[in-house]
Design an enzyme around this catalytic site. Structure first.
Site, PDB file in Angstrom:
ATOM      1  N   HIS A 134      18.026   9.322 -22.862  1.00 50.59           N
ATOM      2  CA  HIS A 134      17.593   8.501 -23.997  1.00 50.59           C
ATOM      3  C   HIS A 134      18.648   7.439 -24.327  1.00 50.59           C
ATOM      4  O   HIS A 134      19.837   7.748 -24.306  1.00 50.59           O
ATOM      5  CB  HIS A 134      17.403   9.395 -25.217  1.00 50.59           C
ATOM      6  CG  HIS A 134      17.049   8.619 -26.447  1.00 50.59           C
ATOM      7  ND1 HIS A 134      15.796   8.072 -26.640  1.00 50.59           N
ATOM      8  CD2 HIS A 134      17.800   8.254 -27.529  1.00 50.59           C
ATOM      9  CE1 HIS A 134      15.782   7.436 -27.799  1.00 50.59           C
ATOM     10  NE2 HIS A 134      16.991   7.523 -28.360  1.00 50.59           N
ATOM     11  N   GLY A 178       4.416 -11.211  22.339  1.00 49.49           N
ATOM     12  CA  GLY A 178       4.202  -9.990  23.121  1.00 49.49           C
ATOM     13  C   GLY A 178       2.741  -9.638  23.267  1.00 49.49           C
ATOM     14  O   GLY A 178       1.943  -9.819  22.344  1.00 49.49           O
TER      15      GLY A 178
HETATM   16  P1  FAD Z   1       4.536  -8.013   9.071  1.00 50.78           P
HETATM   17  O1  FAD Z   1       5.510  -8.011   7.989  1.00 50.78           O
HETATM   18  O2  FAD Z   1       3.305  -8.830   8.935  1.00 50.78           O
HETATM   19  O3  FAD Z   1       5.308  -8.492  10.382  1.00 50.78           O
HETATM   20  C1  FAD Z   1       4.680  -8.611  11.605  1.00 50.78           C
HETATM   21  C2  FAD Z   1       5.617  -9.334  12.557  1.00 50.78           C
HETATM   22  O4  FAD Z   1       5.053  -9.317  13.862  1.00 50.78           O
HETATM   23  C3  FAD Z   1       5.820 -10.812  12.217  1.00 50.78           C
HETATM   24  O5  FAD Z   1       7.195 -11.103  12.224  1.00 50.78           O
HETATM   25  C4  FAD Z   1       5.091 -11.565  13.330  1.00 50.78           C
HETATM   26  O6  FAD Z   1       5.678 -12.804  13.641  1.00 50.78           O
HETATM   27  C5  FAD Z   1       5.244 -10.584  14.472  1.00 50.78           C
HETATM   28  N1  FAD Z   1       4.200 -10.719  15.508  1.00 50.78           N
HETATM   29  C6  FAD Z   1       2.858 -10.742  15.320  1.00 50.78           C
HETATM   30  N2  FAD Z   1       2.228 -10.820  16.519  1.00 50.78           N
HETATM   31  C7  FAD Z   1       3.199 -10.835  17.461  1.00 50.78           C
HETATM   32  C8  FAD Z   1       3.182 -10.883  18.865  1.00 50.78           C
HETATM   33  N3  FAD Z   1       2.035 -10.875  19.555  1.00 50.78           N
HETATM   34  N4  FAD Z   1       4.364 -10.907  19.516  1.00 50.78           N
HETATM   35  C9  FAD Z   1       5.552 -10.889  18.835  1.00 50.78           C
HETATM   36  N5  FAD Z   1       5.618 -10.830  17.489  1.00 50.78           N
HETATM   37  C10 FAD Z   1       4.457 -10.785  16.816  1.00 50.78           C
HETATM   38  N6  FAD Z   1       4.425  -5.111   0.071  1.00 50.78           N
HETATM   39  C11 FAD Z   1       5.203  -4.303  -0.677  1.00 50.78           C
HETATM   40  O7  FAD Z   1       5.338  -3.116  -0.357  1.00 50.78           O
HETATM   41  N7  FAD Z   1       5.845  -4.775  -1.791  1.00 50.78           N
HETATM   42  C12 FAD Z   1       5.710  -6.057  -2.199  1.00 50.78           C
HETATM   43  O8  FAD Z   1       6.304  -6.452  -3.190  1.00 50.78           O
HETATM   44  C13 FAD Z   1       4.888  -6.918  -1.439  1.00 50.78           C
HETATM   45  N8  FAD Z   1       4.731  -8.206  -1.813  1.00 50.78           N
HETATM   46  C14 FAD Z   1       3.957  -9.028  -1.042  1.00 50.78           C
HETATM   47  C15 FAD Z   1       3.779 -10.338  -1.464  1.00 50.78           C
HETATM   48  C16 FAD Z   1       2.986 -11.191  -0.718  1.00 50.78           C
HETATM   49  C17 FAD Z   1       2.801 -12.602  -1.184  1.00 50.78           C
HETATM   50  C18 FAD Z   1       2.389 -10.732   0.488  1.00 50.78           C
HETATM   51  C19 FAD Z   1       1.563 -11.656   1.325  1.00 50.78           C
HETATM   52  C20 FAD Z   1       2.554  -9.429   0.907  1.00 50.78           C
HETATM   53  C21 FAD Z   1       3.329  -8.565   0.140  1.00 50.78           C
HETATM   54  N9  FAD Z   1       3.497  -7.231   0.505  1.00 50.78           N
HETATM   55  C22 FAD Z   1       4.257  -6.397  -0.271  1.00 50.78           C
HETATM   56  C23 FAD Z   1       2.880  -6.686   1.734  1.00 50.78           C
HETATM   57  C24 FAD Z   1       3.909  -6.619   2.868  1.00 50.78           C
HETATM   58  O9  FAD Z   1       4.458  -7.895   3.076  1.00 50.78           O
HETATM   59  C25 FAD Z   1       3.245  -6.123   4.144  1.00 50.78           C
HETATM   60  O10 FAD Z   1       2.592  -4.908   3.887  1.00 50.78           O
HETATM   61  C26 FAD Z   1       4.278  -5.906   5.226  1.00 50.78           C
HETATM   62  O11 FAD Z   1       4.954  -7.113   5.551  1.00 50.78           O
HETATM   63  C27 FAD Z   1       3.614  -5.372   6.496  1.00 50.78           C
HETATM   64  O12 FAD Z   1       4.606  -5.123   7.443  1.00 50.78           O
HETATM   65  P2  FAD Z   1       4.285  -5.072   8.991  1.00 50.78           P
HETATM   66  O13 FAD Z   1       5.529  -4.541   9.639  1.00 50.78           O
HETATM   67  O14 FAD Z   1       3.015  -4.374   9.236  1.00 50.78           O
HETATM   68  O15 FAD Z   1       4.040  -6.565   9.472  1.00 50.78           O
END
Ligand code: FAD
Length: 480
Positions: free
Chosen positions: A459, A129
């Site tokens: 507790h 997108g």
């Molecule tokens: P994301 O989860 O990054 O999703 C973005 C989506 O957008 C993806 O599916 C991608 O394919 C899609 N996308 C991107 N660009 C486009 C485009 N142009 N067109 C269509 N689709 C697109 N957070 C916690 O709260 N608890 C945890 O335990 C935790 N553990 C983690 C462990 C690891 C190893 C990592 C790396 C992160 C962890 N996080 C955790 C952080 C958490 O994963 C992120 O904060 C969260 O996923 C962010 O969500 P988001 O919706 O912003 O985007």
């Protein structure tokens, strides 16, 4: 491409008309926003470039890492079962089986998100997108290009792992959070660059799986966003278990060798070292995915790579919202992304919603011992001019912690002296990421220390330690 209702074919291009909201990205931010928009009766589409919904959190972040972390905990119990009076002959760790289980759990919950989209009448549009102009999102996929027209756009494109310049990940030796989740074999020596949430989580997992772990952090302390005492306790606990911690270390170069990698590093005291390892995990932060999504076709402002938003998650372009890891000013956490999505949708639907308040966000770091925190650290409270009173209670004095065999760590309450306002709570210890829930609710409800002292804690439980830390603010803890 999934053809959603209302598609018109116009000389090879398809146009989908009149959405109330189009969401780009299906991570926890995007899919939560989509569900809420559906619940409010808004005509909604969610655009996702990957084959499965769920984003980083579901596929290579929160959920799969916790499967490994849980396996590490179970493994730890087996290895140390004698301490519980249980003889357990020759337990064996089978990483491929753990990885298989991880994938089953991830797939099941990713399917659950698909179900939620259907249940809430959200159109799923597969493809990449991009905003092409006011109220227009172009979606490119193998099947062609579709233009979606919409009154509002929510950008939820998330983040990707940062790598060091010139470095490329591979499946076995130079790893990010993606490759490490599919290893077939536990590396004997694992170097981890980055002592933030991701680095310390994998250090805890792979150390318990049997790797000899070296953790290199550029800043002077591990988990640098946490209260200083929490960072110190983590370092102490890591060292005690045998994880080598090198805060203040500057990584200069990483080289692939015949059998693994060499990491050239300058340690805190200035000493240089060539560290040999079988694999290196690069966990040096996450870059927001703001390029190539058409933000230049809007008035949205970018601040150090992140999108600037107002209290309703709206960018400088009316009708264009941003949520989750791409947003400036809030931590990159799944529950933050989800809440920001709900705030954006509430504004679109004309419903009330409180803006996300950074001081009421639970911070969670899934290591051993775990970390959960909310609100101001002691140093920040003092810097903001508060007269601070501290309450602290060690898990060593909590009977449930002893029963479970995890007595590391403490609960620390940062309170304002005069009225007993709870400014922050910082927990390091068993189940800290669950225990922090009580403190988040207390701060959200604007409870005082006194209210929490009058709250009855069952507790024996771990959360009695939280109650006792509140008691300790006035020197009235019973069990310490
Ligand atoms: P994301 O989860 O990054 O999703 C973005 C989506 O957008 C993806 O599916 C991608 O394919 C899609 N996308 C991107 N660009 C486009 C485009 N142009 N067109 C269509 N689709 C697109 N957070 C916690 O709260 N608890 C945890 O335990 C935790 N553990 C983690 C462990 C690891 C190893 C990592 C790396 C992160 C962890 N996080 C955790 C952080 C958490 O994963 C992120 O904060 C969260 O996923 C962010 O969500 P988001 O919706 O912003 O985007």
């Amino acid at each position: 491409m999934t053809e959603a209702p209302g598609v018109q074919s116009l000389s090879g291009r398809m146009v989908l008309m009149s959405y109330d909201v189009v969401i780009i990205g299906s991570g926890p931010g995007g899919y939560s926003a989509a569900v809420r928009a559906g619940q409010y009766g808004l005509k909604t589409a969610i655009v996702e470039k990957d084959a499965k919904l769920g984003g980083v959190c579901m596929h290579v972040g929160c959920v799969p890492t916790k499967v490994l972390l849980h396996a590490a905990e179970v493994w730890d119990y087996f290895k140390n079962s004698e301490a519980q009076g249980i003889h357990c002959e020759n337990p064996r760790l089978d990483l491929p089986l753990i990885i298989e289980r991880k994938q089953r759990i991830v797939d099941k919950h990713a399917k659950g998100i698909e179900f939620l989209m259907k249940k809430n009448k959200v159109d799923r549009v597969n493809g990449y997108g991009k905003i092409t102009g006011a109220g227009k999102v172009e979606v490119v996929s193998g099947q062609g290009t579709t233009t979606l027209e919409t009154r509002n756009i929510i950008v939820a494109t998330g983040s990707t792992a940062r790598l060091l310049p010139g470095l490329e990940a591979d499946p076995e030796r130079i790893l990010t959070n993606i490759e490490i989740l599919n290893l077939r074999k536990v590396p004997e020596r694992l170097a981890i660059i980055g002592g933030g949430a991701v680095g310390v989580e994998f250090a805890s997992v792979f150390h318990r799986f049997g790797s000899q772990v070296t953790l290199l952090e550029m800043l002077p302390r591990l988990a640098p966003v946490e209260d200083e005492e929490v960072s110190k306790e983590l370092r102490r606990a890591f060292r005690k278990t045998g994880i080598r911690c090198e805060p203040g270390a500057r990584v200069e170069e990483i080289h692939r060798t015949e059998s693994g990698v060499t990491v050239s590093v300058t340690l805190a005291g200035g000493k240089q070292e060539k560290l040999e390892a079988d694999a290196v995990l690069v966990a040096v932060g996450r870059a927001p995915r703001t390029a190539g999504i058409g933000l230049e076709n809007t008035r949205a402002e970018i601040e150090r790579g992140f999108i600037k938003i107002d209290d309703h998650q709206q960018t400088a372009e009316p009708g264009v919202y941003a949520i989750g890891d791409i947003v400036a000013g809030t931590p990159q956490l799944a529950h933050v992304a989800a809440r920001e999505g709900l705030v954006a949708v509430a504004h679109i639907a004309g419903k009330p919603a409180r803006p996300v308040n950074g001081d009421r966000i639970p911070g969670v770091t899934y290591c051993e011992p775990g970390i959960g925190s909310v609100g101001l650290t002691e140093a920040r409270a003092k810097a903001e001019g508060y007269q601070v009173k501290i309450g602290k209670f060690p898990f060593l004095a909590n009977s449930k912690a002893s029963i479970e065999g995890h007595t590391e760590g403490f609960v620390k309450v940062v309170a304002e002296e005069k009225y007993g306002e709870i400014l922050g709570v910082h927990i390091i210890g068993p189940r800290a990421y669950e225990l922090i829930g009580e403190a988040v609710a207390a701060i959200e409800a604007e409870a005082t220390v006194e209210t929490m002292m009058g709250t009855i804690h069952a507790h024996p439980t771990l959360y009695e330690a939280v109650g006792e830390a509140f008691n300790d603010v006035y020197g009235l803890a019973i069990n310490a």
